[in-house]
Design a protein around this motif. Structure first.
Motif, PDB file in Angstrom:
ATOM      1  N   VAL A 236       0.866  -1.174   0.000  1.00 16.19           N
ATOM      2  CA  VAL A 236       0.000   0.000   0.000  1.00 16.19           C
ATOM      3  C   VAL A 236       0.910   1.233   0.000  1.00 16.19           C
ATOM      4  N   VAL A 237       0.725   2.064  -0.994  1.00 18.70           N
ATOM      5  CA  VAL A 237       1.571   3.240  -1.136  1.00 18.70           C
ATOM      6  C   VAL A 237       0.756   4.462  -0.742  1.00 18.70           C
ATOM      7  N   SER A 238       1.130   5.051   0.380  1.00 19.01           N
ATOM      8  CA  SER A 238       0.412   6.244   0.814  1.00 19.01           C
ATOM      9  C   SER A 238       1.210   6.935   1.899  1.00 19.01           C
ATOM     10  N   THR A 239       1.124   8.259   1.906  1.00 24.03           N
ATOM     11  CA  THR A 239       1.786   9.015   2.961  1.00 24.03           C
ATOM     12  C   THR A 239       0.796   9.301   4.086  1.00 24.03           C
ATOM     13  N   ASP A 240      -0.410   8.749   3.949  1.00 21.55           N
ATOM     14  CA  ASP A 240      -1.468   9.070   4.906  1.00 21.55           C
ATOM     15  C   ASP A 240      -1.706   7.887   5.849  1.00 21.55           C
ATOM     16  N   GLN A 241      -1.459   8.128   7.144  1.00 22.21           N
ATOM     17  CA  GLN A 241      -1.646   7.043   8.114  1.00 22.21           C
ATOM     18  C   GLN A 241      -3.078   6.526   8.113  1.00 22.21           C
ATOM     19  N   HIS A 242      -4.045   7.386   7.738  1.00 24.29           N
ATOM     20  CA  HIS A 242      -5.445   6.977   7.739  1.00 24.29           C
ATOM     21  C   HIS A 242      -5.786   6.121   6.522  1.00 24.29           C
TER      22      HIS A 242
ATOM     23  N   LEU B 247       8.807   7.890  17.192  1.00 21.97           N
ATOM     24  CA  LEU B 247       7.783   6.879  16.945  1.00 21.97           C
ATOM     25  C   LEU B 247       7.171   6.411  18.272  1.00 21.97           C
ATOM     26  N   ARG B 248       8.055   6.164  19.256  1.00 23.03           N
ATOM     27  CA  ARG B 248       7.562   5.687  20.558  1.00 23.03           C
ATOM     28  C   ARG B 248       6.736   6.757  21.244  1.00 23.03           C
ATOM     29  N   ARG B 249       7.161   7.990  21.119  1.00 24.88           N
ATOM     30  CA  ARG B 249       6.406   9.080  21.727  1.00 24.88           C
ATOM     31  C   ARG B 249       5.065   9.212  21.007  1.00 24.88           C
ATOM     32  N   GLY B 250       5.113   9.129  19.667  1.00 23.74           N
ATOM     33  CA  GLY B 250       3.898   9.241  18.853  1.00 23.74           C
ATOM     34  C   GLY B 250       2.933   8.118  19.152  1.00 23.74           C
ATOM     35  N   SER B 251       3.476   6.889  19.229  1.00 21.39           N
ATOM     36  CA  SER B 251       2.599   5.754  19.482  1.00 21.39           C
ATOM     37  C   SER B 251       2.061   5.833  20.900  1.00 21.39           C
TER      38      SER B 251
ATOM     39  N   ALA C  95       4.565  -4.351   8.213  1.00 17.90           N
ATOM     40  CA  ALA C  95       5.794  -3.620   7.920  1.00 17.90           C
ATOM     41  C   ALA C  95       5.406  -2.238   7.427  1.00 17.90           C
ATOM     42  N   LEU C  96       5.894  -1.223   8.133  1.00 17.99           N
ATOM     43  CA  LEU C  96       5.634   0.149   7.719  1.00 17.99           C
ATOM     44  C   LEU C  96       6.921   0.715   7.145  1.00 17.99           C
ATOM     45  N   VAL C  97       6.767   1.502   6.102  1.00 17.75           N
ATOM     46  CA  VAL C  97       7.939   2.029   5.422  1.00 17.75           C
ATOM     47  C   VAL C  97       7.971   3.543   5.600  1.00 17.75           C
ATOM     48  N   TYR C  98       9.051   4.028   6.176  1.00 19.98           N
ATOM     49  CA  TYR C  98       9.258   5.463   6.349  1.00 19.98           C
ATOM     50  C   TYR C  98      10.501   5.854   5.564  1.00 19.98           C
ATOM     51  N   ARG C  99      10.686   7.140   5.382  1.00 19.37           N
ATOM     52  CA  ARG C  99      11.831   7.601   4.617  1.00 19.37           C
ATOM     53  C   ARG C  99      12.546   8.689   5.400  1.00 19.37           C
ATOM     54  N   ARG C 100      13.883   8.719   5.277  1.00 21.39           N
ATOM     55  CA  ARG C 100      14.679   9.822   5.799  1.00 21.39           C
ATOM     56  C   ARG C 100      15.595  10.205   4.657  1.00 21.39           C
ATOM     57  N   GLN C 101      15.304  11.340   4.007  1.00 23.12           N
ATOM     58  CA  GLN C 101      16.024  11.703   2.785  1.00 23.12           C
ATOM     59  C   GLN C 101      16.034  10.501   1.828  1.00 23.12           C
ATOM     60  N   ARG C 102      17.211   9.952   1.511  1.00 23.40           N
ATOM     61  CA  ARG C 102      17.207   8.840   0.551  1.00 23.40           C
ATOM     62  C   ARG C 102      17.196   7.478   1.227  1.00 23.40           C
ATOM     63  N   HIS C 103      17.123   7.473   2.531  1.00 18.83           N
ATOM     64  CA  HIS C 103      17.175   6.196   3.239  1.00 18.83           C
ATOM     65  C   HIS C 103      15.771   5.688   3.541  1.00 18.83           C
ATOM     66  N   ILE C 104      15.641   4.389   3.487  1.00 17.02           N
ATOM     67  CA  ILE C 104      14.368   3.760   3.802  1.00 17.02           C
ATOM     68  C   ILE C 104      14.466   3.165   5.211  1.00 17.02           C
ATOM     69  N   ILE C 105      13.413   3.345   5.982  1.00 21.32           N
ATOM     70  CA  ILE C 105      13.344   2.745   7.319  1.00 21.32           C
ATOM     71  C   ILE C 105      12.166   1.776   7.331  1.00 21.32           C
ATOM     72  N   SER C 106      12.435   0.525   7.646  1.00 25.05           N
ATOM     73  CA  SER C 106      11.348  -0.446   7.808  1.00 25.05           C
ATOM     74  C   SER C 106      11.037  -0.591   9.289  1.00 25.05           C
TER      75      SER C 106
ATOM     76  N   VAL D 213       0.092   3.113  13.360  1.00 23.87           N
ATOM     77  CA  VAL D 213       0.731   3.848  12.279  1.00 23.87           C
ATOM     78  C   VAL D 213       0.825   5.305  12.714  1.00 23.87           C
ATOM     79  N   VAL D 214       2.044   5.785  12.858  1.00 21.42           N
ATOM     80  CA  VAL D 214       2.251   7.127  13.389  1.00 21.42           C
ATOM     81  C   VAL D 214       2.745   8.043  12.276  1.00 21.42           C
ATOM     82  N   ASP D 215       2.187   9.234  12.221  1.00 21.80           N
ATOM     83  CA  ASP D 215       2.614  10.222  11.230  1.00 21.80           C
ATOM     84  C   ASP D 215       3.832  10.977  11.770  1.00 21.80           C
TER      85      ASP D 215
END
Ligand SMILES: [Zn+2]
Length: 260
Positions: free
Chosen positions: A139-145, A250-254, A186-197, A161-163
């Protein structure tokens, strides 16, 4: 390619999930490396053996009968009972009991690192596999909802799923994955060109109270922790300090989204 890389890509190679360049690199390495060639052969043999139809057994009729709910009005005399059934059932109960007793003990007696490292291996492998073209997201989306409801009905739990776009870690999507044989979100986040799973799944009681732990493997940082009964593993090749910040956010958000 070195053996450590070959080992990480092994399953994806056998499952034909690598892109052309990596598949060719693996094939070339396996041609020249006896150890890796043996490993590939063993996995292929195992896969072949496990696929044999003879391995699959139909439950015997007697077992089916035991498990079928009986109607109240059926007189007990009409139900044939094998004479040795009580012993068999006692043995089965004993065996099941032994399993129940043995499992937590098994995990408890495993050295923490050994048990954890298998998870780290698996998480890094899965992250690497996901980086292959077409494998990153279901699922490709930048929206947690959008991402959160996508998992409905696909897992027996609802992932958090935390924004974190505001913190510089935009969400890019999610997918179903498996770690150590269990289904995980598995949630996919990005930091500049790096992917975070980020992998999430419900913790068992034996997993409770695990503090945040950090490991490094092949240039990837792996952080794992448990919050509110959920297991989390974050994997990325981003700078370890950045990953730590990400996890903290993420932990604070969750934590806040989970406020009751
Ligand atoms: Zn090798």
């Amino acid at each position: 390619m070195i053996c450590a890389d070959a080992r990480l890509l092994l399953h994806a190679y056998i499952d034909d999930e690598l892109d052309v360049a990596q598949s060719a690199a693996m094939a070339s390495h396996v041609r020249d490396c006896t150890a890796c060639a043996t490993r590939v052969r063993e996995h292929e043999r195992l896969r072949h053996v496990l696929a044999q139809p003879e391995l699959y057994r139909h439950a015997p009729a007697a077992l089916r009968e035991h498990w079928t709910p009986r109607h109240e009005s059926v007189p007990p005399a009409t139900i044939p009972r094998p004479r040795r059934a009580p012993i068999a059932w006692a043995a089965a109960a004993g065996f099941a009991g032994a399993l129940l007793l043995a499992t937590p003990l098994y995990y408890a007696t495993q050295p923490l690192n050994a048990a954890g490292d298998a998870l780290v291996d698996d998480a890094v492998s899965s992250h690497l596999r996901a980086l292959q073209p077409q494998h990153l997201m279901d699922v490709v989306s930048t929206d947690q909802h959008t991402v959160k409801p996508w998992f409905d009905g696909k897992l027996d739990f609802s992932p958090r799923v935390v924004d974190l776009a505001g913190a510089g870690f935009p969400l890019v999507g999610g997918r179903l994955d498996a770690l150590e044989g269990r289904s995980v979100a598995a949630l996919v986040y990005r930091r500049q060109r790096h992917i975070i799973s980020v992998y999430e799944w419900p913790a068992t009681t034996a997993d409770a109270n695990a503090a945040q732990r950090e490991s490094r493997q092949h240039g990837y940082t792996v952080l794992r922790w448990i919050d509110d009964g959920m297991h989390y593993v974050a994997v990325s090749d981003v700078d370890p300090a950045a990953l730590r910040t990400f996890v903290q956010d993420l932990r604070r958000g969750s934590g806040s989204s989970d406020a009751r």
